[in-house]
Structures are given as C-alpha cells and as structure tokens.
Design an enzyme around this catalytic site. Structure first.
Site, PDB file in Angstrom:
ATOM      1  N   LYS A 196      77.868  24.355  36.917  1.00 48.35           N
ATOM      2  CA  LYS A 196      76.824  23.455  36.420  1.00 48.35           C
ATOM      3  C   LYS A 196      76.133  22.657  37.515  1.00 48.35           C
ATOM      4  O   LYS A 196      76.746  22.201  38.465  1.00 48.35           O
ATOM      5  CB  LYS A 196      77.427  22.459  35.398  1.00 48.35           C
ATOM      6  CG  LYS A 196      77.813  23.080  34.083  1.00 48.35           C
ATOM      7  CD  LYS A 196      76.642  23.599  33.248  1.00 48.35           C
ATOM      8  CE  LYS A 196      75.806  22.506  32.648  1.00 48.35           C
ATOM      9  NZ  LYS A 196      76.495  21.777  31.578  1.00 48.35           N
ATOM     10  N   HIS A 229      52.493  21.159  21.722  1.00 48.10           N
ATOM     11  CA  HIS A 229      53.533  21.454  20.702  1.00 48.10           C
ATOM     12  C   HIS A 229      54.719  22.192  21.314  1.00 48.10           C
ATOM     13  O   HIS A 229      55.425  22.917  20.615  1.00 48.10           O
ATOM     14  CB  HIS A 229      52.961  22.284  19.545  1.00 48.10           C
ATOM     15  CG  HIS A 229      51.658  21.771  19.008  1.00 48.10           C
ATOM     16  ND1 HIS A 229      51.579  20.885  17.956  1.00 48.10           N
ATOM     17  CD2 HIS A 229      50.377  21.991  19.411  1.00 48.10           C
ATOM     18  CE1 HIS A 229      50.305  20.600  17.716  1.00 48.10           C
ATOM     19  NE2 HIS A 229      49.555  21.257  18.595  1.00 48.10           N
ATOM     20  N   GLU A 278      68.450  12.197  33.191  1.00 46.40           N
ATOM     21  CA  GLU A 278      68.963  11.915  31.843  1.00 46.40           C
ATOM     22  C   GLU A 278      69.279  10.428  31.672  1.00 46.40           C
ATOM     23  O   GLU A 278      68.991   9.826  30.635  1.00 46.40           O
ATOM     24  CB  GLU A 278      70.221  12.744  31.575  1.00 46.40           C
ATOM     25  CG  GLU A 278      69.955  14.238  31.522  1.00 46.40           C
ATOM     26  CD  GLU A 278      71.258  15.033  31.592  1.00 46.40           C
ATOM     27  OE1 GLU A 278      72.071  14.900  30.669  1.00 46.40           O
ATOM     28  OE2 GLU A 278      71.452  15.770  32.579  1.00 46.40           O
ATOM     29  N   SER A 315      79.872  19.389  36.813  1.00 45.99           N
ATOM     30  CA  SER A 315      80.668  19.254  35.599  1.00 45.99           C
ATOM     31  C   SER A 315      82.143  19.284  35.976  1.00 45.99           C
ATOM     32  O   SER A 315      82.534  19.959  36.921  1.00 45.99           O
ATOM     33  CB  SER A 315      80.350  20.413  34.649  1.00 45.99           C
ATOM     34  OG  SER A 315      81.429  20.624  33.764  1.00 45.99           O
TER      35      SER A 315
END
Ligand code: ARG
Length: 512
Positions: free
Chosen positions: A294, A167, A301, A288
C-alpha cells in the site's frame, strides 16, 4: 494580612476582597482557561507593555513603576518561552497568570498598578484581535505557498492532458495544468477573503475597560500605534463583547478548508490504481501495517477530514454568540479553543499539502491514454465541427448522438468512423473531421479561461506575475511549499513600523 512583596495565590485571586470563601476546586477547574489561552502570552505581554508605557506617559502611573513593570514583563515572557512557567488553575487565565507572576517578580505594589484603567474584558479582546491578525498573515502566506506548488506542478506537466469530468463521468479533455489552476483560483479568493477580514480584526479595543470605557485620561491612539492597529474601537460595549472578527476568520478558514478538501479528493482519486495518475514521494506517503504494497495518501485524507472540524468550529462559535446579551459574558471564553485549532489546522494543512505536491509524480502517458483510448470524449468536438459549418447546435448534438449510437453498435470510437460514416448522418462533415485528435479539441478551446495550451500558458504567466511567487528551484524564503509573505497584506507590525518612520520623517521636515 497581605504581604505586598510576597503575595500568595489567595491575594492574587482577582476578586479576593469580595468573598469570604475561596472558590470550590471544581469551580476553579471548570472555569480555568489557562491550558488554552496560554498561547496568547506574547500578545498579552505586548499589550501590557503598550498599556504600561501609555499609563506612564499620561502620568497615570509613575515612570519608575512603569520601568519596573516593563522589566518584569520581559522576565515573565522569557520564563514562559523557556517552559519554566508554573500554571495554577486558581489563577484562571493567561492575563491573571502574567499579572500574578509580575507581582512575584517586582512586588504586588508596582504590578498592581498595571491593571489601572483596564479590564480582562478589553484585554482578552485585544489579545484575540492580535492573534487573529497574526493568524491571517500566516494563513495568507500558507495559501500563497500552496499556490506556488500548484504552479510548479502545472509547469512540470504542461504536456499532460487528461479527461475532465462532470458528474464524475468523462466529459472533455483538459490540460492537467488547467485543472490545477482551477484550485489556484479558489485559493486566490480564499486569500482575498482572509485579507479583506484583516481590517475588521485590526481595531484596538483597549480603553473599553469592563464595558463602559475607562475612567482615566488614556491615550488610546498611542497604544494602537505601538501595537500597529489601524483604528480604535468606537464603542466600548461592542469592543468587549463582539467576536464577529473571529467568526469571519473561522468562516474564511472553513471555506478555504472546503476548497482544499476538494483538491485533496481529486488527488486521492488520482492516487488510486483506477486512475493511476499521481504519486506523492515516499516521504509524503504512508504505508499499511498489514498490506505491504500500500501507498496511502493519508495527508490528503487527513486534510479532507480536518475540514470537517473547522466547519464545526465556525458553527460552535456562531452558536455561542447567538442570543448573548451585551456586554461581556463568560460564554465568550469559549471562542479561543476553536480559533486556535482552526489557525493551526488551516496553516498546517496548507503547508503540508504544498510540500507534498512538490513531490508529486504525474504519469503523463497514462493520463493522455485515458483520453486517447476513450471512444467518445471528443463527441462535443464533432458537434462543434458541423456547428461551425452552419448547422444549428441543437441539430448537431442530435447528429453526433446518432453517430455515438452507431459506434456502440459497431464497438468502435468516433475517431474510427470514415468520412462516409460521418456524412451518412450529416453532409457538413468533410475529410478533416475524420480521426479528430485531443490536441485539436484542446487547441480549439482558445478563449480566455479555456483549456487551450496557449491560454493555460498565459494564465500561468499571469498568475506568477500577479502573485509574485518565487519558482520552487530558488533556495529562498519564498520557495514553493513554504508559507510566503503576501504582497497584498500590510500587517499590523509592518504598518506600525511604517507609521513610526513616517512620523520621524515628518518631524525631520518640521525641523528644517
Ligand atoms: N478568560 C476570560 C476570557 O477568555 C477573560 C475575561 C474574563 N472576564 C471576566 N469578567 N471573568 O474571556
């Protein structure tokens, strides 16, 4: 009047004899598939070579024509390979392009005999079956490459434990290697499914012609042998109209991509500052355009994102097939773009992730600290402790639940409780229960498939022996991160070569 040695596009159009008007330009553009199926040129030409040789061996075309066809096909192939091949939407698809160019090279007469006893319907089935076989071989190799990288990372981080989650709540400590090997198992099943489907792609359809079978004395087995097919299609109508072998590949690819997207999700979470467990190397990380600090895990992704379109390709094909009457329908032309994109996406995804994982730096101290500083992550172990002393587990669960509440009141963790604290809830606790450690929790899960370090070490050794993957340090073809040959898969080509060797040996034996 058609000039046999210099055919025009009009002459080359396949059904020119039937119609008075040429197709409208809109129709040509709408029906053409050459931009997509050009990718099949090697398979198409290999199929034509086998067909031409067989036609000559059977006396259906003469040997001179066959020789000219074979030479011409070589030239067409090298023209396409070098990119110097002209595409013309009037010629619809790769099959017609190859034949038309062959006609320009060797003359329409000899070229025109190649299509004897053959239809584009069985030709396209042949080509896509060969494509699917290759895609399976490469996909399985790429799965093995990713598995090799998982093994490499697991071996590098055998001393790292971290919270395991259910969970997305901290549950129990596990070894990072155990977590990684879970993905190795998923990928194992993915490879199994791909290999299993190979046999159903590996069926030679040529000789089915348009739908009813060819009206010539073909030697279909000879074509199958040359192209390395295991068997011949048993029904011509099925052979030209079934695409379930493609659907199976897409389904297996979709399942694999879904498994991979779960791995990516874990890796993306681990790359966040909140987890801070893992960083890909600079070469496998993106930045970025606005935020200089970043480090984005874009590869993972994109892999997660592309799993969506692979699922879409499966749905699209099944929807196209649903309700199609026998036999060939032009709808079937739509099978290819999804197939090609799926193969490219799957293989490319597996390959880049395999390489990226090799650059992954794991922050082992941080991972261990997440467990060490968690007040309750060993709660199950306290319950297991008194259960092993004879307390029913249900009762032990309640005992530890009350201890957790006591800790919450005091603002401490289970490991901070004294023996008196523990015994205030149950007398079965003894001094060795005070300050239980993650090592103890890990080592106690010593069942096959459990996270005990000895079990994980054994699982790693077993996986390495079973998959015969080379360690990443070896500068060989079988390096982790690169697609690998799969020991469980005999490809069509390998089989054709083996069969040829067996036949030669049998002949030798016969002579002796
Ligand atoms: N381009 C077609 C396809 O991919 C080849 C078969 C065409 N057959 C036909 N009867 N129009 O399906």
């Amino acid at each position: 009047m058609a000039d046999a040695d210099n055919p025009t596009a009009d002459d080359q159009r396949l059904w020119g004899g039937r119609f008075e008007e040429a197709p409208d330009a809109l129709v040509q553009a709408y029906t053409s598939s050459i931009q997509v199926d050009l990718l099949l040129f090697r398979h198409d030409i290999a199929g034509s070579r086998a067909h031409a040789r067989m036609l000559a061996a059977q006396g259906i075309i003469d040997a001179d024509d066959a020789a000219r066809i074979l030479e011409g096909l070589d030239q067409v192939e090298s023209e396409i390979e070098s990119g110097g091949f002209e595409i013309n939407h009037e010629l619809e698809d790769i099959h017609t392009h190859v034949e038309a160019r062959l006609g320009q090279i060797i003359g329409a007469d000899a070229a025109g005999r190649l299509h004897t006893a053959r239809s584009r319907n069985d030709q396209v089935a042949l080509d896509t079956r060969m494509f699917v076989r290759d895609a399976i071989v490469q996909s399985v190799g790429a799965v093995r490459g990713l598995q090799a990288s998982l093994i490499e990372l697991a071996e590098r981080s055998l001393d790292v434990y971290l919270p395991g989650y259910t969970h997305l709540q901290r549950a129990q400590p596990v070894l990072l290697a155990h977590h990684l090997l879970a993905y190795l198992e998923m990928l194992d099943r993915d490879a199994d499914r791909l290999v299993d489907a190979f046999a159903r792609a590996d069926i030679m359809p040529l000789g089915s012609a348009a739908l009813a079978g060819a009206a010539y004395p073909l030697d279909r087995q000879a074509v199958a042998d040359e192209l390395g097919f295991e068997s011949l299609s048993r029904n011509s109508m099925d052979a030209v109209s079934s695409r379930d072998y493609i659907a199976e590949f897409l389904a297996n690819a979709a399942i694999c991509m879904v498994n991979v997207s779960r791995l990516c999700e874990d890796v993306i979470l681990w790359s966040s500052a909140e987890f801070g467990l893992l960083q890909f190397g600079d070469a496998f990380t993106t930045g970025s355009s606005i935020m200089p600090q970043k480090r984005n895990p874009d590869i993972a992704e994109l892999a997660r994102g592309r799993s969506g379109k692979v699922l879409g390709h499966l749905t699209a094909l099944l929807t196209t097939l649903k309700g199609l009457p026998l036999a060939y329908n032009r709808d079937l032309q739509e099978d290819k773009s999804g197939l090609f994109d799926t193969a490219e996406t799957l293989i490319g995804t597996l390959h880049v992730l395999a390489r990226a994982l090799l650059t992954a730096q794991v922050d082992g101290d941080r991972a261990r600290a997440m467990v060490d500083n968690d007040p309750f992550i060993l709660a199950t172990d306290y319950a297991d402790y008194i259960t092993r002393k004879g307390v029913p587990f249900r009762e032990a669960h309640g005992v530890v639940g009350r201890l957790v509440r006591l800790c919450e009141q005091r603002g401490c963790g289970l490991a901070d409780l004294s023996l008196d604290d523990l015994r205030s809830e149950h007398p079965a606790f003894e001094s060795d229960a005070v300050g239980m450690t993650p090592q103890f929790a890990l080592e106690s899960r010593d069942v096959p498939g459990g996270t005990a370090p000895t079990q994980v070490r054994a699982a790693l050794d077993e996986a390495k022996a079973r998959l015969q993957l080379q360690p990443a340090s070896q500068e060989t073809q079988g390096q982790a991160g690169t697609p690998q040959a799969d020991p469980t898969l005999e490809t069509g080509l390998n089989r054709a070569q083996r069969r040829a060797a067996e036949r030669a040996a049998a002949k030798q034996q016969g002579r002796r």
